[in-house]
Design a protein around this motif. Structure first.
Motif, PDB file in Angstrom:
ATOM      1  N   ASP A 266      32.804  22.650  30.487  1.00 17.42           N
ATOM      2  CA  ASP A 266      32.704  23.786  31.408  1.00 17.42           C
ATOM      3  C   ASP A 266      32.163  25.043  30.736  1.00 17.42           C
ATOM      4  O   ASP A 266      31.523  25.870  31.377  1.00 17.42           O
ATOM      5  N   LEU A 267      32.375  25.197  29.439  1.00 18.62           N
ATOM      6  CA  LEU A 267      31.896  26.390  28.735  1.00 18.62           C
ATOM      7  C   LEU A 267      30.509  26.198  28.129  1.00 18.62           C
ATOM      8  O   LEU A 267      29.812  27.176  27.865  1.00 18.62           O
ATOM      9  N   ALA A 268      30.091  24.964  27.897  1.00 16.90           N
ATOM     10  CA  ALA A 268      28.785  24.709  27.286  1.00 16.90           C
ATOM     11  C   ALA A 268      27.651  25.117  28.223  1.00 16.90           C
ATOM     12  O   ALA A 268      26.556  25.447  27.766  1.00 16.90           O
ATOM     13  N   LYS A 269      27.921  25.111  29.514  1.00 12.49           N
ATOM     14  CA  LYS A 269      26.897  25.482  30.492  1.00 12.49           C
ATOM     15  C   LYS A 269      26.765  26.992  30.658  1.00 12.49           C
ATOM     16  O   LYS A 269      25.811  27.467  31.265  1.00 12.49           O
ATOM     17  N   ALA A 270      27.732  27.730  30.139  1.00 17.06           N
ATOM     18  CA  ALA A 270      27.734  29.188  30.288  1.00 17.06           C
ATOM     19  C   ALA A 270      26.567  29.801  29.528  1.00 17.06           C
ATOM     20  O   ALA A 270      26.242  29.404  28.416  1.00 17.06           O
ATOM     21  N   LYS A 271      25.953  30.774  30.131  1.00 22.33           N
ATOM     22  CA  LYS A 271      24.840  31.498  29.524  1.00 22.33           C
ATOM     23  C   LYS A 271      25.317  32.882  29.121  1.00 22.33           C
ATOM     24  O   LYS A 271      26.211  33.451  29.735  1.00 22.33           O
ATOM     25  N   GLY A 272      24.731  33.408  28.085  1.00 21.40           N
ATOM     26  CA  GLY A 272      25.075  34.745  27.627  1.00 21.40           C
ATOM     27  C   GLY A 272      25.010  34.814  26.121  1.00 21.40           C
ATOM     28  O   GLY A 272      24.637  33.854  25.446  1.00 21.40           O
ATOM     29  N   THR A 273      25.413  35.948  25.604  1.00 29.38           N
ATOM     30  CA  THR A 273      25.426  36.118  24.162  1.00 29.38           C
ATOM     31  C   THR A 273      26.614  35.366  23.571  1.00 29.38           C
ATOM     32  O   THR A 273      27.513  34.927  24.285  1.00 29.38           O
ATOM     33  N   LYS A 274      26.615  35.234  22.254  1.00 25.59           N
ATOM     34  CA  LYS A 274      27.713  34.536  21.590  1.00 25.59           C
ATOM     35  C   LYS A 274      29.035  35.270  21.795  1.00 25.59           C
ATOM     36  O   LYS A 274      30.080  34.637  21.935  1.00 25.59           O
ATOM     37  N   SER A 275      29.001  36.586  21.845  1.00 23.55           N
ATOM     38  CA  SER A 275      30.221  37.364  22.075  1.00 23.55           C
ATOM     39  C   SER A 275      30.758  37.161  23.485  1.00 23.55           C
ATOM     40  O   SER A 275      31.974  37.077  23.694  1.00 23.55           O
ATOM     41  N   GLU A 276      29.865  37.072  24.469  1.00 24.25           N
ATOM     42  CA  GLU A 276      30.296  36.834  25.845  1.00 24.25           C
ATOM     43  C   GLU A 276      30.923  35.451  25.987  1.00 24.25           C
ATOM     44  O   GLU A 276      31.926  35.280  26.676  1.00 24.25           O
ATOM     45  N   ILE A 277      30.342  34.461  25.325  1.00 24.18           N
ATOM     46  CA  ILE A 277      30.890  33.104  25.363  1.00 24.18           C
ATOM     47  C   ILE A 277      32.236  33.068  24.646  1.00 24.18           C
ATOM     48  O   ILE A 277      33.168  32.384  25.079  1.00 24.18           O
ATOM     49  N   ALA A 278      32.382  33.830  23.556  1.00 19.55           N
ATOM     50  CA  ALA A 278      33.660  33.905  22.844  1.00 19.55           C
ATOM     51  C   ALA A 278      34.744  34.493  23.746  1.00 19.55           C
ATOM     52  O   ALA A 278      35.892  34.041  23.715  1.00 19.55           O
ATOM     53  N   ALA A 279      34.387  35.483  24.563  1.00 16.67           N
ATOM     54  CA  ALA A 279      35.349  36.059  25.504  1.00 16.67           C
ATOM     55  C   ALA A 279      35.778  35.015  26.535  1.00 16.67           C
ATOM     56  O   ALA A 279      36.952  34.946  26.907  1.00 16.67           O
ATOM     57  N   LEU A 280      34.847  34.178  26.983  1.00 19.95           N
ATOM     58  CA  LEU A 280      35.176  33.099  27.918  1.00 19.95           C
ATOM     59  C   LEU A 280      36.117  32.079  27.269  1.00 19.95           C
ATOM     60  O   LEU A 280      37.032  31.570  27.910  1.00 19.95           O
TER      61      LEU A 280
ATOM     62  N   LEU B  27      36.533  38.782   9.796  1.00 24.49           N
ATOM     63  CA  LEU B  27      36.849  40.153  10.161  1.00 24.49           C
ATOM     64  C   LEU B  27      37.178  40.219  11.642  1.00 24.49           C
ATOM     65  O   LEU B  27      36.630  39.455  12.440  1.00 24.49           O
ATOM     66  N   TYR B  28      38.082  41.122  12.022  1.00 27.19           N
ATOM     67  CA  TYR B  28      38.406  41.323  13.429  1.00 27.19           C
ATOM     68  C   TYR B  28      37.299  42.195  14.014  1.00 27.19           C
ATOM     69  O   TYR B  28      37.424  43.415  14.155  1.00 27.19           O
ATOM     70  N   HIS B  29      36.192  41.529  14.345  1.00 27.79           N
ATOM     71  CA  HIS B  29      34.992  42.229  14.774  1.00 27.79           C
ATOM     72  C   HIS B  29      34.102  41.222  15.471  1.00 27.79           C
ATOM     73  O   HIS B  29      34.159  40.031  15.172  1.00 27.79           O
ATOM     74  N   GLY B  30      33.297  41.658  16.393  1.00 32.11           N
ATOM     75  CA  GLY B  30      32.314  40.775  17.011  1.00 32.11           C
ATOM     76  C   GLY B  30      32.931  39.667  17.842  1.00 32.11           C
ATOM     77  O   GLY B  30      33.715  39.926  18.747  1.00 32.11           O
ATOM     78  N   ARG B  31      32.583  38.411  17.532  1.00 32.85           N
ATOM     79  CA  ARG B  31      33.038  37.272  18.328  1.00 32.85           C
ATOM     80  C   ARG B  31      34.532  37.043  18.234  1.00 32.85           C
ATOM     81  O   ARG B  31      35.164  36.671  19.224  1.00 32.85           O
ATOM     82  N   VAL B  32      35.127  37.272  17.072  1.00 30.35           N
ATOM     83  CA  VAL B  32      36.572  37.088  16.922  1.00 30.35           C
ATOM     84  C   VAL B  32      37.313  38.117  17.774  1.00 30.35           C
ATOM     85  O   VAL B  32      38.279  37.791  18.471  1.00 30.35           O
ATOM     86  N   LYS B  33      36.854  39.342  17.764  1.00 26.67           N
ATOM     87  CA  LYS B  33      37.456  40.393  18.582  1.00 26.67           C
ATOM     88  C   LYS B  33      37.268  40.106  20.065  1.00 26.67           C
ATOM     89  O   LYS B  33      38.181  40.291  20.866  1.00 26.67           O
ATOM     90  N   ALA B  34      36.082  39.615  20.452  1.00 23.98           N
ATOM     91  CA  ALA B  34      35.816  39.287  21.854  1.00 23.98           C
ATOM     92  C   ALA B  34      36.746  38.183  22.335  1.00 23.98           C
ATOM     93  O   ALA B  34      37.264  38.235  23.463  1.00 23.98           O
ATOM     94  N   LEU B  35      36.972  37.169  21.498  1.00 19.56           N
ATOM     95  CA  LEU B  35      37.885  36.085  21.855  1.00 19.56           C
ATOM     96  C   LEU B  35      39.304  36.621  22.042  1.00 19.56           C
ATOM     97  O   LEU B  35      39.973  36.292  23.022  1.00 19.56           O
ATOM     98  N   ALA B  36      39.756  37.466  21.124  1.00 14.70           N
ATOM     99  CA  ALA B  36      41.109  38.019  21.209  1.00 14.70           C
ATOM    100  C   ALA B  36      41.275  38.881  22.456  1.00 14.70           C
ATOM    101  O   ALA B  36      42.291  38.785  23.159  1.00 14.70           O
ATOM    102  N   GLU B  37      40.292  39.708  22.756  1.00 12.55           N
ATOM    103  CA  GLU B  37      40.380  40.563  23.927  1.00 12.55           C
ATOM    104  C   GLU B  37      40.336  39.745  25.225  1.00 12.55           C
ATOM    105  O   GLU B  37      41.021  40.060  26.182  1.00 12.55           O
ATOM    106  N   GLY B  38      39.526  38.678  25.246  1.00 11.72           N
ATOM    107  CA  GLY B  38      39.492  37.787  26.399  1.00 11.72           C
ATOM    108  C   GLY B  38      40.823  37.114  26.628  1.00 11.72           C
ATOM    109  O   GLY B  38      41.286  36.974  27.771  1.00 11.72           O
TER     110      GLY B  38
END
Length: 118
Positions: free
Chosen positions: A60-74, A99-110
């Motif tokens: 379900d997530l592999a079909k998602a389009k967007g930046t790597k940070s947006e996908i990390a939030a999903l 680092l708590y930055h970028g994709r790792v931060k996006a995942l945590a916030e999501g």
């Protein structure tokens, strides 16, 4: 002597793991970030079992389009939803030496937006 990048990351990972060991009441949310993908697991370290796992490679997530940070939030939202179904609402966050930055931060916030508490 100076540490290499991988040795430094391993040292940080061990230091984090000492503090954020997962239990049955409060399992550990572990994040692994590769160059292309991001993976998240909720782990009970006492039993040594993975309770819930989600990655950006899931169907379900592999079909998602967007930046790597947006996908990390999903991925963060998906891990929170699956954790809620498993009866988990509190976790200890393990950034895995990143680092708590970028994709790792996006995942945590999501995950936080979807109701997971750290």
């Amino acid at each position: 002597m100076k540490l290499s990048k991988t040795q430094r990351k391993l040292r940080i990972r061990r230091r984090i793991r000492k503090v954020s060991a997962g239990t049955a009441e409060r399992p550990r949310l572990s994040v692994f970030r590769s160059n292309k993908e991001i993976y998240a697991q909720v782990i009970d370290d006492v039993e040594g079992k993975t309770l819930v796992a989600v990655s950006s490679r899931d169907k379900d997530l592999a079909k998602a389009k967007g930046t790597k940070s947006e996908i990390a939030a999903l991925v963060g939202k998906a891990i929170a939803e699956r954790s809620a179904k498993a009866g988990i609402d509190k976790v200890a966050f393990d950034r895995g030496g990143n680092l708590y930055h970028g994709r790792v931060k996006a995942l945590a916030e999501g995950a936080r937006e979807a109701g997971l508490k750290f």
